[in-house]
Enzyme design. Structure first.
Site, PDB file in Angstrom:
ATOM      1  N   GLU A 273     -44.931 -25.665  31.391  1.00  0.00           N
ATOM      2  CA  GLU A 273     -45.502 -25.407  32.721  1.00  0.00           C
ATOM      3  C   GLU A 273     -46.952 -24.946  32.618  1.00  0.00           C
ATOM      4  O   GLU A 273     -47.288 -23.850  33.052  1.00  0.00           O
ATOM      5  CB  GLU A 273     -44.687 -24.328  33.436  1.00  0.00           C
ATOM      6  CG  GLU A 273     -43.201 -24.621  33.577  1.00  0.00           C
ATOM      7  CD  GLU A 273     -42.399 -23.421  34.107  1.00  0.00           C
ATOM      8  OE1 GLU A 273     -42.920 -22.282  34.076  1.00  0.00           O
ATOM      9  OE2 GLU A 273     -41.268 -23.633  34.555  1.00  0.00           O
ATOM     10  N   PRO A 274     -47.831 -25.746  32.046  1.00  0.00           N
ATOM     11  CA  PRO A 274     -49.218 -25.301  31.886  1.00  0.00           C
ATOM     12  C   PRO A 274     -49.968 -25.310  33.215  1.00  0.00           C
ATOM     13  O   PRO A 274     -49.752 -26.196  34.045  1.00  0.00           O
ATOM     14  CB  PRO A 274     -49.807 -26.348  30.938  1.00  0.00           C
ATOM     15  CG  PRO A 274     -49.057 -27.593  31.273  1.00  0.00           C
ATOM     16  CD  PRO A 274     -47.658 -27.148  31.597  1.00  0.00           C
ATOM     17  N   GLY A 275     -50.809 -24.336  33.415  1.00  0.00           N
ATOM     18  CA  GLY A 275     -51.670 -24.300  34.598  1.00  0.00           C
ATOM     19  C   GLY A 275     -53.121 -24.178  34.173  1.00  0.00           C
ATOM     20  O   GLY A 275     -53.865 -25.158  34.108  1.00  0.00           O
ATOM     21  N   ARG A 276     -53.481 -22.953  33.819  1.00  0.00           N
ATOM     22  CA  ARG A 276     -54.873 -22.627  33.475  1.00  0.00           C
ATOM     23  C   ARG A 276     -55.484 -23.561  32.435  1.00  0.00           C
ATOM     24  O   ARG A 276     -56.622 -24.009  32.568  1.00  0.00           O
ATOM     25  CB  ARG A 276     -54.899 -21.192  32.932  1.00  0.00           C
ATOM     26  CG  ARG A 276     -56.276 -20.611  32.764  1.00  0.00           C
ATOM     27  CD  ARG A 276     -56.207 -19.259  32.034  1.00  0.00           C
ATOM     28  NE  ARG A 276     -55.245 -18.357  32.606  1.00  0.00           N
ATOM     29  CZ  ARG A 276     -55.507 -17.491  33.592  1.00  0.00           C
ATOM     30  NH1 ARG A 276     -56.705 -17.410  34.082  1.00  0.00           N
ATOM     31  NH2 ARG A 276     -54.551 -16.699  34.068  1.00  0.00           N
ATOM     32  N   ARG A 312     -60.856 -13.332  40.932  1.00  0.00           N
ATOM     33  CA  ARG A 312     -60.504 -12.909  39.569  1.00  0.00           C
ATOM     34  C   ARG A 312     -61.371 -11.774  39.001  1.00  0.00           C
ATOM     35  O   ARG A 312     -60.832 -10.847  38.402  1.00  0.00           O
ATOM     36  CB  ARG A 312     -60.488 -14.113  38.617  1.00  0.00           C
ATOM     37  CG  ARG A 312     -59.453 -15.175  39.019  1.00  0.00           C
ATOM     38  CD  ARG A 312     -59.298 -16.266  37.977  1.00  0.00           C
ATOM     39  NE  ARG A 312     -58.692 -15.754  36.775  1.00  0.00           N
ATOM     40  CZ  ARG A 312     -59.334 -15.448  35.674  1.00  0.00           C
ATOM     41  NH1 ARG A 312     -60.627 -15.654  35.579  1.00  0.00           N
ATOM     42  NH2 ARG A 312     -58.690 -14.958  34.642  1.00  0.00           N
ATOM     43  N   TYR A 316     -58.984  -8.685  38.183  1.00  0.00           N
ATOM     44  CA  TYR A 316     -58.667  -8.456  36.768  1.00  0.00           C
ATOM     45  C   TYR A 316     -59.867  -8.004  35.951  1.00  0.00           C
ATOM     46  O   TYR A 316     -59.771  -7.911  34.727  1.00  0.00           O
ATOM     47  CB  TYR A 316     -58.176  -9.747  36.088  1.00  0.00           C
ATOM     48  CG  TYR A 316     -57.134 -10.560  36.782  1.00  0.00           C
ATOM     49  CD1 TYR A 316     -55.884 -10.030  37.088  1.00  0.00           C
ATOM     50  CD2 TYR A 316     -57.370 -11.900  37.067  1.00  0.00           C
ATOM     51  CE1 TYR A 316     -54.916 -10.820  37.685  1.00  0.00           C
ATOM     52  CE2 TYR A 316     -56.402 -12.693  37.658  1.00  0.00           C
ATOM     53  CZ  TYR A 316     -55.170 -12.141  37.970  1.00  0.00           C
ATOM     54  OH  TYR A 316     -54.221 -12.926  38.543  1.00  0.00           O
ATOM     55  N   CYS A 342     -67.734  -6.523  52.186  1.00  0.00           N
ATOM     56  CA  CYS A 342     -67.956  -5.074  52.303  1.00  0.00           C
ATOM     57  C   CYS A 342     -66.995  -4.283  51.412  1.00  0.00           C
ATOM     58  O   CYS A 342     -66.183  -3.494  51.904  1.00  0.00           O
ATOM     59  CB  CYS A 342     -67.789  -4.663  53.755  1.00  0.00           C
ATOM     60  SG  CYS A 342     -68.630  -5.793  54.852  1.00  0.00           S
ATOM     61  N   GLU A 343     -67.037  -4.543  50.135  1.00  0.00           N
ATOM     62  CA  GLU A 343     -66.214  -3.830  49.154  1.00  0.00           C
ATOM     63  C   GLU A 343     -67.064  -3.688  47.893  1.00  0.00           C
ATOM     64  O   GLU A 343     -67.756  -4.637  47.513  1.00  0.00           O
ATOM     65  CB  GLU A 343     -64.971  -4.651  48.758  1.00  0.00           C
ATOM     66  CG  GLU A 343     -64.057  -5.070  49.877  1.00  0.00           C
ATOM     67  CD  GLU A 343     -63.060  -3.997  50.277  1.00  0.00           C
ATOM     68  OE1 GLU A 343     -62.908  -3.010  49.531  1.00  0.00           O
ATOM     69  OE2 GLU A 343     -62.468  -4.144  51.351  1.00  0.00           O
TER      70      GLU A 343
END
Ligand SMILES: *Cc1c(COP(=O)(O)O)cnc(C)c1O
Length: 420
Positions: A273-276, A312, A316, A342-343
């Site tokens: 199940e590869p994604g990245r 991301r 992270y 605004c963060e």
């Protein structure tokens, strides 16, 4: 290897200058290279040549319809975690019998949808979920093919938010409990035990955690065989990492070797199940600098893309390389690349050596093909950006930028609040 390279100081995607697309579609936007997507999928699949297998691309990494369609055409299956991803996958042309469904919180309507379509396998994450699937399959006159997602308690040595195979994580069922769950599943009338599954985390940069997980699962397969429960599918999940900065993850070949040796000795069909690893380096986010601002001992480059477009870095502390779209005459500064949100966590790069970019300049945020657009939101009522795919010398807008009307679609103001 990817197809985002400089030619005469201009960043290109395949044969198209990135600036040309930016001038025509506006910024920010995600840009994908068809050749890179295709190459990465085929390389991954080929690494497992000679093994009975199904590579199921993980939709949550990037569920753009054009990208799903490309992978469906290349023979991929699909790893989904929601009814919405099943809907997308079917529309993009995936056959339901090539779809595996993971996730700790499958709703009844989502289970029904998957049962009605006839997916390949449910990756079950709890006893209660297994009971619901059995009951729904009975109600719909179906038999549900299942794998138990095992939590093998191995440390994938990655960011804690994307580590999923440790005892303390919410995912899967520990090995001992899984044995009991299989015995229960084997007795259920509307369940067919099909496989065994794990997914230990993401952005993993060495093979040993995969080997450890595999060992653990094989122990369980053998124990199950002794009580007459036959496993025919081994789903090793995804998780192979990519180079964002200076990581040196194993390539698909090395990864495959670590897994295949064990599988070859057994009559197991392998699911991956590869994604990245497929999409991560096949896309970039293109943003235009709005302003510069000097704080006390701190330099800010303010761009038109923010954390709602690419979460991301905020979520992270993830690293994405930032490159100027045009190389000529750019000095180097140390700065924060920030967005309009605004963060204070709204940054794309923090305390980074980067091009001395000024208002109007274009920047490319690299390695933005995975968990990028799919994690974007309308926070601050910002419009979701467009997605563009390049093939050879042409580009295609595969998702239009949202418009203001999209922001309020489906909303209504009740009559007691008045009509104007
Ligand atoms: C997210 C996910 C994947 C894909 O992970 P990558 O690290 O992108 O390869 C595969 N399987 C499951 C169950 C997932 O949740």
């Amino acid at each position: 290897m990817h197809h985002f390279q400089y030619k005469q100081d201009e960043l290109h995607c395949e044969d198209v200058p990135v600036r040309e697309i930016a001038d025509q579609v506006g910024t920010p936007f995600y840009l994908y290279s068809h050749a890179t997507l295709k190459r990465h999928f085929l390389m991954f699949d080929k690494a497992f040549e000679g093994v009975s297998r199904l590579v199921c691309f993980s939709a949550k990494a990037n569920s753009c319809m054009a990208i799903l369609k490309l992978f469906a055409t290349l023979g991929s299956g699909l790893d989904i975690v929601s009814g919405g991803e099943l809907f997308r996958g079917l529309r993009a042309g995936f056959s339901p019998d090539r779809v595996v469904y993971s996730g700790v919180g499958k709703r009844v309507d989502e289970i029904d949808f998957a049962l009605e379509q006839g997916i390949l396998m449910f990756n079950v994450e709890s006893m209660e979920e297994l009971e619901v699937i059995d009951q729904r399959a009975g109600a719909l006159g179906k038999t549900a093919p299942v794998a138990i997602r095992v939590n093998p308690d191995v440390d994938p040595k990655t960011h804690p938010y994307i580590s999923t195979g440790l005892k303390k994580n919410k995912f899967g069922i520990d090995t001992e409990t899984a044995f009991q769950t299989y015995k229960a599943a084997d007795k259920m009338r509307h369940i067919r035990v099909e496989g065994i599954d794990c997914h230990i985390g993401s952005q993993i940069s060495e093979v040993s955690p995969f080997k450890d997980a595999m060992q653990n699962l094989m122990g369980l397969v053998d124990a199950l065989a002794e009580v007459g429960i036959k496993i025919s599918c081994l789903d090793m999940g995804g998780g192979l990492g990519i180079t964002y900065h200076d990581e040196t993850p194993p390539g698909p070949d090395e990864y495959a070797r670590a897994i295949v040796d064990t599988v070859k000795k057994r009559p197991l069909k392998l699911i991956l199940e590869p994604g990245r690893v497929i999409v991560g380096n096949a896309g970039i986010l293109v943003t235009r600098v709005l302003y510069r601002k000097s704080g006390k001992g701190k330099e800010f480059v303010i761009a038109d893309a923010g954390m709602n477009d690419l979460l991301r870095p905020s979520l992270y502390g993830a690293f994405h390389a930032v490159k100027p779209v045009n190389l000529t005459g750019t000095g180097v500064i140390r700065a924060d690349l920030v967005g309009p949100i605004c963060e204070s966590s709204d940054f794309l790069a923090s305390d980074r050596e980067m091009a001395d970019a000024v208002g109007g300049d274009l920047l490319a945020v690299m390695s933005a093909g995975a968990y990028a657009y799919t994690m974007s939101s309308n926070y601050c009522s910002r419009l979701k950006v467009s997605e563009v795919m390049v093939k050879d010398g042409d580009y295609h807008v595969v998702k239009e930028r949202q418009q203001y009307e999209d922001l309020i679609r489906g909303e209504s103001v009740p009559p007691f609040l008045g009509t104007d």
